[in-house]
Design an enzyme around this catalytic site. Structure first.
Site, short mmCIF file in Angstrom:
data_model
loop_
_atom_site.label_atom_id
_atom_site.label_comp_id
_atom_site.label_asym_id
_atom_site.label_seq_id
_atom_site.Cartn_x
_atom_site.Cartn_y
_atom_site.Cartn_z
CD GLN A 78 41.35 -6.52 34.69
OE1 GLN A 78 41.56 -7.77 33.88
NE2 GLN A 78 40.39 -5.69 34.26
CG PHE A 79 40.35 -4.23 41.90
CD1 PHE A 79 39.22 -3.86 42.34
CD2 PHE A 79 41.22 -3.32 41.44
CE1 PHE A 79 38.83 -2.47 42.21
CE2 PHE A 79 41.14 -2.02 41.14
CZ PHE A 79 39.75 -1.58 41.59
CB THR A 80 38.03 -4.31 37.53
OG1 THR A 80 38.93 -5.01 36.54
CG2 THR A 80 38.46 -3.09 37.84
#
Length: 145
Positions: A78-80
């Site tokens: 989850q890059f966010t």
């Protein structure tokens, strides 16, 4: 590298309606890779994930780790989580690793986890995923390396 650890009674990840990873009791960990991360960062995070004491002992104290209870580990990229949210009303993703590095280090983390722990599952890197979980507690910690 960041890992948002959630103690779960169960969790699963779906992509296009298909379950691609699931665990019963254990940890769901949302993983973000940052530009300066290395395999050593992944190893450090994995050590924390397997040994962080978030499960209750006989007295109800959080004294047991994932390794102690033999629970499942579900890793989801989850890059966010790496977003810079300090200013403005729109997140900046300049603090997230480029996709190629993110995928390389996430795959490394997943591979090492499978070598070191019994039950390991994952989402699909870069996919639009639906994550379902029953958070136990709730117990949630942000781990950083």
């Amino acid at each position: 590298m960041k890992g948002l650890l959630q103690r779960v009674k169960g969790a699963r990840v779906e992509v296009a309606g298909e379950v691609v990873g699931s665990v019963d009791q254990g940890l769901l960990v949302l993983v973000a890779v940052e530009p300066d991360d290395t395999p050593a960062s992944a190893d450090k995070l994995l050590h924390k994930l397997l040994n962080y004491r978030v499960f209750s002992d006989a007295e109800g104290k959080m004294n047991l780790s994932l390794a102690d209870v033999g629970g499942g580990l579900l890793l989801v990229s989850q890059f966010t989580l790496a977003a810079d949210t300090k200013s403005g009303l729109r997140p900046s993703f300049s603090t997230a690793a480029p996709p190629a590095l993110g995928e390389k280090l996430f795959d490394y983390l997943l591979s090492r986890a499978k070598q070191m722990h019994g039950t390991v599952a994952s989402g699909r890197f870069g996919a639009d995923m639906q994550v379902h979980l029953v958070n136990d507690g709730p117990v949630t910690f942000l781990l950083q390396t």
